[in-house]
Write an enzyme that holds these catalytic residues in place. Structure first.
Site, PDB file in Angstrom:
ATOM      1  N   GLU A  93       0.850  -1.211   0.000  1.00 24.36           N
ATOM      2  CA  GLU A  93       0.000   0.000   0.000  1.00 24.36           C
ATOM      3  C   GLU A  93       0.876   1.247   0.000  1.00 24.36           C
ATOM      4  O   GLU A  93       0.764   2.124   0.868  1.00 24.36           O
ATOM      5  CB  GLU A  93      -0.981  -0.011   1.177  1.00 24.36           C
ATOM      6  CG  GLU A  93      -2.008  -1.119   1.048  1.00 24.36           C
ATOM      7  CD  GLU A  93      -3.233  -0.997   1.949  1.00 24.36           C
ATOM      8  OE1 GLU A  93      -3.258  -0.122   2.832  1.00 24.36           O
ATOM      9  OE2 GLU A  93      -4.175  -1.780   1.749  1.00 24.36           O
ATOM     10  N   GLU A 113      -4.914  -8.693  -0.543  1.00 24.00           N
ATOM     11  CA  GLU A 113      -5.721  -8.419   0.665  1.00 24.00           C
ATOM     12  C   GLU A 113      -7.162  -8.259   0.219  1.00 24.00           C
ATOM     13  O   GLU A 113      -7.456  -7.428  -0.654  1.00 24.00           O
ATOM     14  CB  GLU A 113      -5.269  -7.135   1.372  1.00 24.00           C
ATOM     15  CG  GLU A 113      -3.986  -7.289   2.149  1.00 24.00           C
ATOM     16  CD  GLU A 113      -3.602  -6.028   2.917  1.00 24.00           C
ATOM     17  OE1 GLU A 113      -4.491  -5.279   3.358  1.00 24.00           O
ATOM     18  OE2 GLU A 113      -2.386  -5.805   3.062  1.00 24.00           O
TER      19      GLU A 113
HETATM   20  O1  AHR Z   1      -5.310  -6.071   6.732  1.00 24.74           O
HETATM   21  C1  AHR Z   1      -5.210  -4.937   7.527  1.00 24.74           C
HETATM   22  C2  AHR Z   1      -4.521  -3.772   6.812  1.00 24.74           C
HETATM   23  O2  AHR Z   1      -5.302  -3.357   5.730  1.00 24.74           O
HETATM   24  C3  AHR Z   1      -3.182  -4.050   6.191  1.00 24.74           C
HETATM   25  O3  AHR Z   1      -2.149  -3.961   7.107  1.00 24.74           O
HETATM   26  C4  AHR Z   1      -3.057  -2.973   5.176  1.00 24.74           C
HETATM   27  O4  AHR Z   1      -2.244  -3.333   4.093  1.00 24.74           O
HETATM   28  C5  AHR Z   1      -4.494  -2.698   4.773  1.00 24.74           C
HETATM   29  O5  AHR Z   1      -4.776  -1.360   4.793  1.00 24.74           O
END
Ligand code: AHR
Length: 511
Positions: free
Chosen positions: A196, A319
């Protein structure tokens, strides 16, 4: 009246405007046709140093009263092995861009205690570091996805970590690994260069990140055959710019681009919605939100098809999952949430979408494995329970490395007010065992569905497998009642197939 929604890759989806009760869907396929492989890594998991995900959830330490192997709790490892976890991403997430690998090697009592500034400001003892992570994946029989620190680390730090993990030479770093107990280099399946980077990983613009990526990737050296797939940190939600800028400007040393999408019932980060206290309206909104990923993936793949017509880059949804408001009385930064039948339906709907785009989507990681967000497992001291999401992973494991079979689906709509989503979503594939499998999801919480199978190439007489459903949309497994939501046997004649409301079926197509 039929309206074509998508016509991509191996399946088309059409909606009937007529209101049908019960729902009706027709699935047509030639079972002798084949599509892309459904990479097993689509079923990957994510384990971040966050809340009770690693500490307590997986790791209790070798001296714990909780039965463990090398510090990892036996009950959790055994349950995760049963769903065949193929891949684990570690150490983050946002945590990855603050993680310095040297903090997590050597004698445990000498490791520095840091502050986990992203997640609750708690003490990070570094008891779980590189060696422990590889113990975990070895115990699970999974592959490793290590995420490097681009945001607050350096090229040298990342390059040295790679050498420490993969070198077979007598270098000082490789010998340090040996002195710390690991003779052979480890295999790393994927290595992420930042996370991110548009947000917690450094608030960069993609144009800036691209040059950093090119610089860092240049020094990610590993012995021949040992280099992991390198992952560029990409965009999220509706964004396609990151995919565009990365795929247009990184011409070497990148195997795929990451992408994140979370399912918030309200679509509002300030008030996301409750994990267990919700009505039919929020059920619909949750599924409508989760289905948006279909268009977002299609949009990003269209960009990749333009910039990478030979299909060399993967699109990694590393994710995804549900994200609800923090449970009252718990540390909000720990992201602990309960998990209901709704989460199970979300997972199955996403799997069907990932299968649909399997040509480009080679890997995904649900967030996260234990005690965090849409978890497989929740723990409370020595107790553990399997969530409804866990059971969907168990049912769908037959799709790991299966070959997708192209199909079309025509389905009635599940509507609320002026909004509609498909009532039924599906997958068909030939498993590694040579058997044919179908997955079916009825998204409607109230109406059953009649499914017509129009299959060519093999005479299918029946379906045999499992069904996951529950009496109520909010049903969940608790430490007092661990088996409220669990799979049951399912069998049906192929020409008399009814899918109950709010249910998921994974079944073999039997001659
Ligand atoms: O999964 C929780 C968080 O969500 C992670 O650390 C991040 O990459 C995303 O914003």
């Amino acid at each position: 009246m039929l309206r074509t929604l998508t016509a991509v890759a191996c399946a088309t989806l059409t909606l009937s405007a007529a209101i049908a009760k019960p729902h009706e869907a027709t699935i047509s396929a030639d079972l002798t046709q084949t599509g892309p492989q459904i990479n097993k890594d689509i079923y990957g998991q994510f384990a971040e140093h966050l809340g009770r995900g690693i500490y307590e959830g997986l790791w209790v330490g070798k001296d714990s009263d909780i039965p463990n192997t090398k510090g990892f709790r036996n009950d959790v490892i055994s349950a995760l092995k049963d769903i065949k976890v193929p891949l684990v991403r570690w150490p983050g997430g946002c945590f990855a861009d603050e993680y310095h690998w040297r903090d997590g090697i050597g004698a445990a009592e000498e490791r520095p205690v840091k502050v986990n500034t992203h997640w609750g400001g708690v003490e990070e003892t570094n008891a779980v570091g590189t060696h422990e992570f590889f113990d975990l994946v070895e115990l699970l029989g999974a592959d490793a996805y290590v995420n490097g620190n681009l945001g607050s680390g350096s090229v040298r730090e990342m390059a040295e970590w790679m050498e420490y993990m993969t070198s077979d030479k007598n270098s000082t770093l490789a010998n340090e690994r040996r002195a710390n107990g690991r003779e052979e280099p480890w295999d790393i399946a994927y290595f992420g260069i930042g996370n991110e980077s548009w947000g917690c990983g450094g608030h960069m613009r993609p144009q800036y990140y691209v040059d950093l990526y090119r610089q860092y990737a240049t020094f990610m050296k590993a012995p021949p055959g040992k280099r992991p797939k390198l992952v560029g940190s990409g965009g999220h939600t509706e964004d396609t710019e990151w995919t565009d800028v990365l795929s247009a400007n990184i011409d070497r040393d990148m195997d795929g681009i990451s992408y994140h999408f979370y399912t918030l019932p309200t679509s509002e980060w300030s008030k996301k919605g409750h994990a267990t206290d919700f009505d039919n309206t929020m059920w619909f909104k949750t599924l409508e939100r989760t289905l948006r990923i279909d268009k977002y993936i299609a949009d990003n793949i269209a960009v990749l098809d333009e910039n990478d017509p030979d299909g060399e880059l993967g699109f990694y949804v590393d994710e995804w999952g549900t994200w609800y408001d923090a449970e009252e009385g718990r540390e909000p930064g720990f992201l602990y949430q309960q998990n209901t039948l709704r989460d199970a339906v979300v997972a199955a709907v996403n799997f069907n979408i990932f299968h649909h785009y399997a040509e480009r989507v080679h890997m995904t990681n649900i967030a996260q494995m234990v005690n965090v967000l849409q978890a497989m497992i929740l723990t409370d001291g020595a107790e553990m329970l399997k969530t409804p999401t866990y059971h969907v992973y168990g049912m769908y494991k037959v799709f790991q490395d299966a070959t997708a079979i192209p199909f079309t689906i025509t389905t009635s709509k599940y509507s609320q007010g002026n909004e509609s989503v498909p009532a039924i979503t599906a997958s068909i594939a030939k498993g590694e065992d040579g058997k044919l499998y179908i997955a079916l999801v009825n998204l409607d919480p109230a109406e059953e569905a009649t499914i017509s199978l129009d299959l060519k190439g093999m005479k299918v007489s029946s379906l045999n497998g499992q069904i996951l459903t529950a009496d109520n949309i909010t049903d969940k497994n608790t430490f007092a009642k661990k088996n409220v939501v669990k799979p049951a046997e399912f069998s049906a004649d192929a020409d008399d197939l009814t899918l109950p409301a709010k249910s998921i079926v994974v079944a073999e197509l039997v001659k």
